[in-house]
Design a protein around this motif. Structure first.
Motif, PDB file in Angstrom:
ATOM      1  N   UNK A  92      11.167   1.519 -21.778  1.00 31.18           N
ATOM      2  CA  UNK A  92       9.954   0.717 -21.909  1.00 31.18           C
ATOM      3  C   UNK A  92       8.930   1.423 -22.802  1.00 31.18           C
ATOM      4  N   UNK A  93       8.790   2.729 -22.615  1.00 33.26           N
ATOM      5  CA  UNK A  93       7.845   3.500 -23.432  1.00 33.26           C
ATOM      6  C   UNK A  93       8.242   3.478 -24.904  1.00 33.26           C
ATOM      7  N   UNK A  94       9.543   3.629 -25.190  1.00 26.34           N
ATOM      8  CA  UNK A  94      10.015   3.585 -26.570  1.00 26.34           C
ATOM      9  C   UNK A  94       9.823   2.206 -27.195  1.00 26.34           C
ATOM     10  N   UNK A  95      10.093   1.150 -26.435  1.00 26.92           N
ATOM     11  CA  UNK A  95       9.903  -0.209 -26.943  1.00 26.92           C
ATOM     12  C   UNK A  95       8.426  -0.496 -27.211  1.00 26.92           C
ATOM     13  N   UNK A  96       7.557  -0.039 -26.317  1.00 26.94           N
ATOM     14  CA  UNK A  96       6.129  -0.251 -26.512  1.00 26.94           C
ATOM     15  C   UNK A  96       5.604   0.547 -27.701  1.00 26.94           C
ATOM     16  N   UNK A  97       6.145   1.747 -27.897  1.00 26.21           N
ATOM     17  CA  UNK A  97       5.756   2.550 -29.057  1.00 26.21           C
ATOM     18  C   UNK A  97       6.156   1.837 -30.337  1.00 26.21           C
ATOM     19  N   UNK A  98       7.372   1.305 -30.386  1.00 27.76           N
ATOM     20  CA  UNK A  98       7.835   0.564 -31.562  1.00 27.76           C
ATOM     21  C   UNK A  98       6.959  -0.663 -31.817  1.00 27.76           C
ATOM     22  N   UNK A  99       6.593  -1.367 -30.766  1.00 29.54           N
ATOM     23  CA  UNK A  99       5.734  -2.540 -30.904  1.00 29.54           C
ATOM     24  C   UNK A  99       4.352  -2.148 -31.431  1.00 29.54           C
ATOM     25  N   UNK A 100       3.797  -1.049 -30.935  1.00 27.93           N
ATOM     26  CA  UNK A 100       2.489  -0.578 -31.407  1.00 27.93           C
ATOM     27  C   UNK A 100       2.549  -0.190 -32.875  1.00 27.93           C
ATOM     28  N   UNK A 101       3.662   0.419 -33.299  1.00 24.90           N
ATOM     29  CA  UNK A 101       3.816   0.792 -34.705  1.00 24.90           C
ATOM     30  C   UNK A 101       3.951  -0.437 -35.594  1.00 24.90           C
ATOM     31  N   UNK A 152      -4.900  -1.956 -32.329  1.00 26.63           N
ATOM     32  CA  UNK A 152      -5.706  -0.841 -31.825  1.00 26.63           C
ATOM     33  C   UNK A 152      -5.349  -0.548 -30.369  1.00 26.63           C
ATOM     34  N   UNK A 153      -5.364   0.728 -30.032  1.00 31.10           N
ATOM     35  CA  UNK A 153      -4.988   1.170 -28.691  1.00 31.10           C
ATOM     36  C   UNK A 153      -6.130   1.944 -28.059  1.00 31.10           C
ATOM     37  N   UNK A 154      -6.173   1.935 -26.737  1.00 31.89           N
ATOM     38  CA  UNK A 154      -7.161   2.729 -26.016  1.00 31.89           C
ATOM     39  C   UNK A 154      -6.637   4.160 -25.872  1.00 31.89           C
ATOM     40  N   UNK A 155      -7.503   5.052 -25.457  1.00 28.50           N
ATOM     41  CA  UNK A 155      -7.106   6.442 -25.227  1.00 28.50           C
ATOM     42  C   UNK A 155      -6.018   6.517 -24.155  1.00 28.50           C
ATOM     43  N   UNK A 156      -6.165   5.725 -23.112  1.00 28.88           N
ATOM     44  CA  UNK A 156      -5.162   5.721 -22.039  1.00 28.88           C
ATOM     45  C   UNK A 156      -3.809   5.234 -22.551  1.00 28.88           C
ATOM     46  N   UNK A 196       4.947  11.026 -34.619  1.00 33.80           N
ATOM     47  CA  UNK A 196       3.917   9.994 -34.578  1.00 33.80           C
ATOM     48  C   UNK A 196       2.543  10.627 -34.759  1.00 33.80           C
ATOM     49  N   UNK A 197       1.617   9.828 -35.262  1.00 34.49           N
ATOM     50  CA  UNK A 197       0.249  10.295 -35.423  1.00 34.49           C
ATOM     51  C   UNK A 197      -0.683   9.239 -34.836  1.00 34.49           C
ATOM     52  N   UNK A 198      -1.563   9.689 -33.966  1.00 41.09           N
ATOM     53  CA  UNK A 198      -2.600   8.818 -33.410  1.00 41.09           C
ATOM     54  C   UNK A 198      -3.918   9.260 -34.032  1.00 41.09           C
ATOM     55  N   UNK A 199      -4.618   8.320 -34.652  1.00 41.25           N
ATOM     56  CA  UNK A 199      -5.883   8.618 -35.314  1.00 41.25           C
ATOM     57  C   UNK A 199      -6.998   7.824 -34.651  1.00 41.25           C
ATOM     58  N   UNK A 200      -8.094   8.514 -34.322  1.00 40.92           N
ATOM     59  CA  UNK A 200      -9.223   7.845 -33.677  1.00 40.92           C
ATOM     60  C   UNK A 200     -10.005   7.040 -34.720  1.00 40.92           C
ATOM     61  N   UNK A 201     -10.195   5.748 -34.439  1.00 37.96           N
ATOM     62  CA  UNK A 201     -10.992   4.887 -35.313  1.00 37.96           C
ATOM     63  C   UNK A 201     -12.447   4.865 -34.870  1.00 37.96           C
ATOM     64  N   UNK A 247     -14.889   5.268 -30.758  1.00 36.33           N
ATOM     65  CA  UNK A 247     -14.797   5.689 -29.363  1.00 36.33           C
ATOM     66  C   UNK A 247     -13.794   4.803 -28.618  1.00 36.33           C
ATOM     67  N   UNK A 248     -12.768   5.423 -28.058  1.00 31.46           N
ATOM     68  CA  UNK A 248     -11.739   4.759 -27.262  1.00 31.46           C
ATOM     69  C   UNK A 248     -10.909   3.738 -28.051  1.00 31.46           C
ATOM     70  N   UNK A 249     -10.859   3.889 -29.378  1.00 27.54           N
ATOM     71  CA  UNK A 249     -10.031   3.013 -30.213  1.00 27.54           C
ATOM     72  C   UNK A 249      -9.189   3.899 -31.122  1.00 27.54           C
ATOM     73  N   UNK A 250      -7.866   3.719 -31.020  1.00 21.48           N
ATOM     74  CA  UNK A 250      -6.916   4.550 -31.753  1.00 21.48           C
ATOM     75  C   UNK A 250      -5.929   3.694 -32.519  1.00 21.48           C
TER      76      UNK A 250
END
Length: 121
Positions: free
Chosen positions: A53-62, A67-71, A91-96, A98-101
């Motif tokens: 599930x984590x891998x599928x969600x990561x692929x979907x986010x990519x 935009x994603x929250x910190x959590x 992977x790289x998460x970049x802050x856009x 406050x609380x948006x990545x």
């Protein structure tokens, strides 16, 4: 071994039976067997459904670039981001803001240029 072959058991099978018998005797004597896998030593059981599930969600986010929250970034990367940009597992998460990545893949060209930079200096 010759008797085992005559009775229809291959030499490899006879050797396996001997080894199995020896292991059973050792286990019965209460000795600690170092070759038996222990979940405690290996970090416990893996939750493969959660991993998938984590891998599928990561692929979907990519794919979506949503935009994603910190959590959410913490859940996908497996580590809480503590700076403006976090790199982990390609992977790289970049802050856009406050609380948006935004999550993206690390490019091989970026890694090569960093390596070239390190080699020159």
């Amino acid at each position: 071994m010759a008797q085992a072959a005559a009775q229809g058991v291959k030499p490899e099978q006879a050797l396996a039976f001997i080894g199995l018998g020896l292991m059973q005797k050792m286990a019965g004597s209460g000795q600690d067997l170092p070759w038996i896998w222990s979940e405690a030593e290996d970090g416990g059981q893996a939750d493969l459904a959660a991993l998938r599930q984590r891998l599928e969600l990561t692929q979907l986010a990519l794919k979506t670039g949503a935009p994603l929250t910190t959590a959410e970034v913490s859940q996908l990367l497996g580590v809480r981001p503590t700076s403006e940009a976090v790199e982990r597992g390609g992977l790289k998460a970049r802050r856009l803001s406050r609380n948006v990545w935004k999550l993206s893949r690390l490019d091989d060209t970026d890694n090569r240029s960093d390596d070239a930079f390190r080699r020159r200096f």
